[in-house]
Design a protein around this motif. Structure first.
Motif, short mmCIF file in Angstrom:
data_model
loop_
_atom_site.label_atom_id
_atom_site.label_comp_id
_atom_site.label_asym_id
_atom_site.label_seq_id
_atom_site.Cartn_x
_atom_site.Cartn_y
_atom_site.Cartn_z
N VAL A 1 0.86 -1.18 0.00
CA VAL A 1 0.00 0.00 0.00
C VAL A 1 0.90 1.23 0.00
CG1 VAL A 1 -1.86 1.24 1.18
CG2 VAL A 1 -1.75 -1.27 1.29
N ASN B 1 1.05 5.51 -0.50
CA ASN B 1 0.40 6.81 -0.56
C ASN B 1 1.42 7.85 -1.01
OD1 ASN B 1 -2.26 6.06 0.48
ND2 ASN B 1 -1.21 5.74 2.43
N CYS C 1 0.20 12.35 -8.32
CA CYS C 1 -0.62 11.35 -9.00
C CYS C 1 0.09 10.73 -10.20
CB CYS C 1 -1.95 11.96 -9.44
SG CYS C 1 -1.78 13.35 -10.56
N ARG D 1 -6.05 1.54 -7.63
CA ARG D 1 -5.45 2.88 -7.68
C ARG D 1 -6.55 3.90 -7.42
NH1 ARG D 1 -5.07 0.88 -12.82
NH2 ARG D 1 -2.82 0.60 -12.64
N ASN D 2 -6.28 4.82 -6.55
CA ASN D 2 -7.27 5.83 -6.15
C ASN D 2 -6.62 7.20 -6.23
OD1 ASN D 2 -9.51 7.11 -5.13
ND2 ASN D 2 -9.00 6.67 -3.00
N ARG E 1 -3.26 13.52 -4.95
CA ARG E 1 -2.83 12.42 -4.10
C ARG E 1 -3.12 11.09 -4.79
NH1 ARG E 1 -1.46 13.58 0.94
NH2 ARG E 1 -1.83 11.41 1.54
N ASN F 1 -3.19 6.84 -4.19
CA ASN F 1 -3.21 5.68 -3.29
C ASN F 1 -3.22 4.42 -4.14
OD1 ASN F 1 -5.17 3.52 -1.83
ND2 ASN F 1 -3.83 4.52 -0.35
#
Length: 224
Positions: A151, A153, A157, A179-180, A185, A187
């Motif tokens: 994971v 962060n 992007c 993928r977020n 940002r 994630n």
């Protein structure tokens, strides 16, 4: 053919009763109690890494004793045995068994009670030893490599390609699972298999704009 012809007196006399004294019955319960305690300990050791239910473990030991008592009782009379079959047939258990290993221990406990109640304690001891060896050996066999989840962060992007390239240097196989994007940002969750866990986490954490890195592993089910 009448009812009396079907159930002849010789047939009923064959099931009239077992010649069991107090000492024999007490010895059966003592042996069953020792094996029930053994099942209790083995279940505690086997489930040390998963969700352990103390109540279920206690129920396994008590179920072994109860089953032995039932088997001893039905040896005295065929009428009592038929009555117990009718009484136990109305019992319904609605508790779901979440782990297949719990089902194995459940049948082990019931089987031990039946075997000890029938006066075949040697078979119950051999069964206990074989099952213990089988569970411990099969549990240690590396059947499949369980993947881990990385994971990441980041504040940028557009950092996904660099993260994937870094992961590929330390991982035999990897796949982006999620993928977020929230503004600038990023994630990401990457599924991978690696033996260089610490090196991978440190290298990804050195990337610019990366704010946090987590590598997760689990002992649950795995897919090939």
């Amino acid at each position: 053919m009448s009812f009396s012809d079907i159930f002849k007196q010789s047939f009923l006399d064959g099931f009239a009763g077992a010649d069991l004294g107090f000492q024999e019955i007490l010895s059966v319960f003592l042996i069953t109690a020792c094996l029930a305690a053994y099942i209790f300990l083995v279940y505690r050791v086997v489930t040390r890494r998963t969700f352990y239910s103390k109540n279920f473990n206690i129920a396994l030991a008590m179920l072994c004793m109860i089953t032995a008592a039932v088997i001893l009782t039905i040896q005295f009379s065929i009428v009592i045995s038929l009555g117990m079959v009718g009484a136990l047939s109305i019992v319904r258990f609605r508790t779901a068994v979440k782990d297949p290993m719990d089902l194995v221990f459940l049948f082990w406990s019931i089987g031990t009670g039946i075997i000890c109640g029938a006066g075949l304690a040697e078979i119950a001891v051999i069964l206990a030893l074989l099952l213990t060896a089988g569970v411990l050996i099969l549990d240690r066999l590396p059947v499949v490599s369980v993947p881990m989840l990385l994971v990441v962060n980041a504040d940028d992007c557009g950092l996904e390609e660099k993260i994937v390239e870094t992961v590929k240097r330390y991982s035999r196989s990897c796949r982006v699972k999620s993928r977020n994007l929230t503004g600038d940002r990023l994630n990401m969750i990457v599924e991978l298999r690696t033996r260089q866990e610490s090196e991978l986490v440190r290298e990804v954490n050195r990337l610019e704009h990366v704010t946090s890195v987590s590598l997760l592993a689990h002992d649950g089910e795995a897919t090939y």
